[in-house]
Design an enzyme around this catalytic site. Sequence first.
Site, PDB file in Angstrom:
ATOM      1  N   HIS A 115      -4.371  20.358   1.726  1.00 44.67           N
ATOM      2  CA  HIS A 115      -3.044  20.951   1.505  1.00 44.67           C
ATOM      3  C   HIS A 115      -3.033  22.438   1.862  1.00 44.67           C
ATOM      4  CE1 HIS A 115      -0.918  17.496  -0.140  1.00 44.67           C
ATOM      5  NE2 HIS A 115      -2.062  17.157  -0.682  1.00 44.67           N
ATOM      6  N   ASP A 124      -3.251  23.165   5.474  1.00 42.81           N
ATOM      7  CA  ASP A 124      -2.867  23.298   6.895  1.00 42.81           C
ATOM      8  C   ASP A 124      -1.435  23.823   7.028  1.00 42.81           C
ATOM      9  OD1 ASP A 124      -1.734  20.834   6.101  1.00 42.81           O
ATOM     10  OD2 ASP A 124      -2.410  19.741   7.895  1.00 42.81           O
ATOM     11  N   SER A 155       2.242  -4.477  19.130  1.00 45.84           N
ATOM     12  CA  SER A 155       1.207  -4.246  18.122  1.00 45.84           C
ATOM     13  C   SER A 155       0.430  -5.538  17.888  1.00 45.84           C
ATOM     14  CB  SER A 155       1.847  -3.800  16.801  1.00 45.84           C
ATOM     15  OG  SER A 155       0.960  -4.079  15.730  1.00 45.84           O
ATOM     16  N   SER A 204      -1.779   6.940  11.000  1.00 46.18           N
ATOM     17  CA  SER A 204      -0.574   7.261  11.771  1.00 46.18           C
ATOM     18  C   SER A 204      -0.871   8.296  12.849  1.00 46.18           C
ATOM     19  CB  SER A 204       0.555   7.739  10.858  1.00 46.18           C
ATOM     20  OG  SER A 204       0.128   8.825  10.082  1.00 46.18           O
ATOM     21  N   ASP A 222      -4.296  16.416  10.888  1.00 42.74           N
ATOM     22  CA  ASP A 222      -4.687  15.050  11.245  1.00 42.74           C
ATOM     23  C   ASP A 222      -4.670  14.851  12.757  1.00 42.74           C
ATOM     24  OD1 ASP A 222      -4.511  14.923   8.533  1.00 42.74           O
ATOM     25  OD2 ASP A 222      -2.702  13.691   8.492  1.00 42.74           O
ATOM     26  N   TYR A 224       4.783  14.785  -1.171  1.00 42.70           N
ATOM     27  CA  TYR A 224       4.164  15.723  -0.220  1.00 42.70           C
ATOM     28  C   TYR A 224       5.152  16.843   0.139  1.00 42.70           C
ATOM     29  CZ  TYR A 224       1.676  17.271   3.974  1.00 42.70           C
ATOM     30  OH  TYR A 224       1.021  18.029   4.907  1.00 42.70           O
TER      31      TYR A 224
HETATM   32  C1  GLA Z   1      -1.814  14.754   5.067  1.00 44.48           C
HETATM   33  C2  GLA Z   1      -1.098  15.599   6.112  1.00 44.48           C
HETATM   34  C3  GLA Z   1      -1.977  16.754   6.576  1.00 44.48           C
HETATM   35  C4  GLA Z   1      -2.517  17.548   5.397  1.00 44.48           C
HETATM   36  C5  GLA Z   1      -3.105  16.625   4.339  1.00 44.48           C
HETATM   37  C6  GLA Z   1      -3.499  17.346   3.089  1.00 44.48           C
HETATM   38  O1  GLA Z   1      -2.933  14.138   5.631  1.00 44.48           O
HETATM   39  O2  GLA Z   1      -0.753  14.792   7.220  1.00 44.48           O
HETATM   40  O3  GLA Z   1      -1.251  17.570   7.467  1.00 44.48           O
HETATM   41  O4  GLA Z   1      -1.534  18.377   4.860  1.00 44.48           O
HETATM   42  O5  GLA Z   1      -2.223  15.575   3.983  1.00 44.48           O
HETATM   43  O6  GLA Z   1      -4.526  18.239   3.337  1.00 44.48           O
END
Ligand code: GLA
Length: 403
Positions: free
Chosen positions: A40, A42, A73, A133, A177, A229
């Site tokens: 949390h 980024d 898919s 994803s 990610d 989130y």
């Molecule tokens: C998810 C989001 C990332 C990051 C994480 C927490 O994976 O896609 O961008 O914020 O949560 O670190």
Amino acid sequence: MSAARAARVDALAAAFRREFGRPPEGVSEAPGRVNLIGEHVDYNDGLVLPFAIDRSVLCAWALRDDTTVRAYSAEFSECSTFDLHDISHAAPGAWENYIRGVVAALRAAGHAFGGVDLALTGDVPPGAGLSSSAAVEVAVAGALRDAFGLPLSGPDLALLCQRAENAFVGVQSGIMDQFASALSHRDAALLVDCRTLAHRDVPLRLAGAGLAVVITDSGVRRELLSSAYNDRRRECAEAVARLRDALRRPQLASLRDVSLDEVASRTGRRALADDSNDTPLRRARHVVSEIARVAAAAEALDRDDFAALGRLMVESHLSLRDDYAVSTPELDLLVALATAQPYVAGSRLTGAGFGGCTVSVLQADAAASFARDVVAPYEARTGHQAATYLTSPQDGLRTWRLP
Ligand code: GLA
């Protein structure tokens, strides 16, 4: 290509031929990721330290001579068809949105390309916090880049996939990610400065130290993950606004610009907490301390100090549990059981939290003990079924032309 990968590509090529009546011309592969530390942060301009895992999404492609995109898919045995000039949203939560989102983001960025047939298959467990994803998005973007020779650097490709997720899927996720899936390298974690996007490989010499990484899926998934989130993002923005005023620093743009001393100072505390609500204080304290922990973890890895890494991982978990409030009783139990074992260097929740997985660094020969000492009591106490994956850092996005 390894034998295991070749077998997956062969099976996907066969599915492609069955669905579209012709062979694919190329294939891309994008992995899921696990985050060692830096959670949390980024979207707060912070530092992260993820690596690509040995679970991935493959995307086979062949050009068309019109403007239709067909995406099949293998897991869902479904095909999604749309025109490049009319890309609507599929139902919320549908797998197709990731593909439509990438195609729409490429077009919005001004890339010129035509129709294409795509077939996808993946073995990243969905909803577990291992970025299935992002793996889909990066695999699709990688396939289209190859198919049409698009001028797209690795970081640009990752940013584009993030935009696809933000705009099409509606999660205001950060860049971690997609960056990890696109740009990781074997045997290294990827240190990313999410403010500048500067990144470097941090060698993970685990085997030399007799260590391994195990991911443990708690088997718990939280509904409404995206709204929780997005709430955290809002809370961080609120903390930034209050600190900017209180510290009289108009240039203060994100929690990256704040020190832990400033957060803990009388001014900082007064701005962020009152008798009835200290949420902004706790959110800021997590973010600012976590960014420092990532810097310390990268330095620890540079000198192969896995004991220090382990301590930082545990501190990270406690901060995510107590200050950021994204853990669950199940993740806490997994971490408590793991860290009680002498053969575990460190353990913490990984990914967004609210369910999903933990990541643990442990002695490589202790996998059976981990199953006995951690997984079995966890399952007995919670009634949830856990899954474990021994993993090691892999290459990010790769592409091949097929003969
Ligand atoms: C998810 C989001 C990332 C990051 C994480 C927490 O994976 O896609 O961008 O914020 O949560 O670190």
